[in-house]
Design a protein around this motif. Structure first.
Motif, mmCIF file in Angstrom:
data_model
loop_
_atom_site.group_PDB
_atom_site.id
_atom_site.type_symbol
_atom_site.label_atom_id
_atom_site.label_comp_id
_atom_site.label_asym_id
_atom_site.label_seq_id
_atom_site.Cartn_x
_atom_site.Cartn_y
_atom_site.Cartn_z
ATOM 1 N N SER A 168 -6.995 5.870 -0.437
ATOM 2 C CA SER A 168 -6.061 6.561 0.452
ATOM 3 C C SER A 168 -4.634 6.563 -0.069
ATOM 4 N N THR A 171 -2.569 0.274 1.357
ATOM 5 C CA THR A 171 -3.372 -0.903 1.679
ATOM 6 C C THR A 171 -3.127 -1.301 3.125
ATOM 7 N N ALA A 172 -3.971 -2.195 3.646
ATOM 8 C CA ALA A 172 -3.849 -2.609 5.048
ATOM 9 C C ALA A 172 -3.992 -4.113 5.179
ATOM 10 N N THR A 211 0.158 -1.249 7.387
ATOM 11 C CA THR A 211 -0.181 -0.520 6.167
ATOM 12 C C THR A 211 1.083 -0.322 5.338
ATOM 13 N N HIS A 252 -6.905 -5.405 2.673
ATOM 14 C CA HIS A 252 -7.889 -4.531 2.045
ATOM 15 C C HIS A 252 -7.257 -3.178 1.741
ATOM 16 N N ASP A 253 -7.531 -2.659 0.548
ATOM 17 C CA ASP A 253 -7.182 -1.279 0.260
ATOM 18 C C ASP A 253 -8.069 -0.370 1.105
ATOM 19 N N LEU A 254 -7.523 0.758 1.532
ATOM 20 C CA LEU A 254 -8.254 1.660 2.419
ATOM 21 C C LEU A 254 -8.819 2.850 1.651
ATOM 22 N N ASP A 256 -11.872 6.218 1.818
ATOM 23 C CA ASP A 256 -12.817 7.005 2.593
ATOM 24 C C ASP A 256 -13.762 7.714 1.634
ATOM 25 N N THR A 279 -10.692 6.484 7.014
ATOM 26 C CA THR A 279 -9.550 5.604 7.230
ATOM 27 C C THR A 279 -9.450 5.312 8.727
#
Length: 367
Positions: A168, A171-172, A211, A252-254, A256, A279
């Motif tokens: 995406s 990161t989150a 994020t 965690h990196d996001l 899809d 996402t």
């Protein structure tokens, strides 16, 4: 008796097992982990997901362990309102959205399935369109094989070949805290390439997520970075971060998935993140997996043609993936001019327009 072999024992996989069991099928759940559990994260269940849980006979159990979502909206980093959600209109038209811990939902699902039906510590190697699944303990065969094994699905290879997830661009972080002062509402705050959101859980704890634009696989980024990035934002964000425990933070990196050409092949059907990983910007990931479970069991019980599941689920879920990705791109804007324009547009958009935009997501009825 017909049999469903379900690869993956997460929320989507367990929900699918329950959906098939309620229609008289034998189920076998193959889970790679030796324990079925969820770590510290909150979960939004929108009214469409609650209707799916009602169809599984679990709606009331979930309501008892969940908290109705309070006032919501989007603010700037200083606390100025950019957009407010008309939560009363959502409740009247669609029902009550709720918030709960992911582990609590997983526990409710797990207790609805006989112990013998869930095989843990099983790694799946391949799945075949004839219903054969090869795994670390031998083989299993089903009238339907369900790929519920996540964004890096092994089962998906039999349906569409190798599909690479898309990063995406941000990161989150996720963490659950117990603040010194109660927090009753929920919402997000948008800055420049950064966002912070929070939502109260039923037991007084608060689920927080954040994020930030970042290259994939960037190391580090614990509590010190969160406080550096968001510690000067409006309350209650600094207070929530003050209550955070470094060891409880998840980063965690996001990713899809790009649109798949099909969710089915022969006796195989994909659900949840294996089919349409998205996402988290709409809070619909688990919700769509629950919908998948109900629809797939309905279709598979009525006839042998799983393409009807594909035609019902793929357009809807891919629309939601696209919409979620777009919201994330807008929320992560970092150019000063783009941020100013975005914020101005949010402030000028009436709540009624936002409410209408939710219709295509929330206006789903069980089959």
């Amino acid at each position: 008796m017909s049999k469903a072999v379900i690869v993956g024992g997460g929320i989507g996989g367990l929900a699918t097992a329950i959906a098939f069991m309620r229609r008289g099928w034998e189920v076998e759940v193959l889970e790679r982990s030796t324990r079925i559990e969820e770590v510290g994260a909150g979960l939004s269940l929108w009214p469409n997901a609650i209707r799916a849980l009602d169809a599984l006979g679990l709606g009331e159990a979930v309501r008892r362990q969940a908290r109705e979502q309070g006032a919501a909206g989007i603010r700037g980093s200083r606390g100025n309102w950019l957009s407010r959600t008309d939560t009363d209109a959502v409740r009247v038209r669609y029902g009550n959205p709720v918030m709960m811990h992911r582990a609590d939902l997983l526990d409710i699902l797990r207790r609805a399935i006989p112990e013998y039906a869930v095989r843990k510590g099983i790694s799946v190697t391949t799945a075949e369109v004839d219903g054969t699944v090869v795994h670390s303990a031998g083989t299993s065969t089903g009238d339907v094989v369900v790929g519920a094994d996540g964004i890096h699905s092994v089962v998906r290879r039999a349906v569409c070949g190798l599909i690479e997830p898309r990063y995406s661009g941000y990161t989150a972080w996720r963490v659950i805290v117990t603040p010194a002062e109660p927090v009753a509402d929920m919402g997000e705050s948008w800055g420049s390439g950064e966002r912070f959101g929070y939502s109260a859980l039923p037991d007084g704890r608060v689920y927080c997520f954040a994020t930030a634009d970042m290259a994939a696989d960037t190391r580090g980024g614990g509590l010190i970075e969160l406080r550096t990035r968001f510690g000067s934002w409006h309350e209650p964000i600094p207070a929530l971060l003050a209550a955070a425990d470094e060891t409880a933070i998840l980063k965690h990196d996001l990713y899809d998935l790009p649109p798949l050409k099909t969710y089915t092949a022969g006796r195989i059907a994909l659900i949840g993140d294996a089919a349409h990983a998205m996402t988290p910007n709409l809070g619909q990931g688990a919700c769509q997996a629950l919908e998948d479970a109900v629809v797939l069991a309905h279709v598979a019980t009525r006839d042998d043609d799983l393409t009807r599941y594909d035609s019902q689920r793929r357009p809807r879920t891919q629309m939601i993936v696209k919409r979620s990705r777009l919201i994330g791109s807008v929320g992560q804007l970092s150019s000063p001019l783009a941020v100013l324009a975005r914020n101005a547009l949010l402030r000028s958009t009436p709540p009624s327009v936002q409410f209408k935009s939710l219709a295509r997501v929330l206006d789903w009825e069980c089959c």
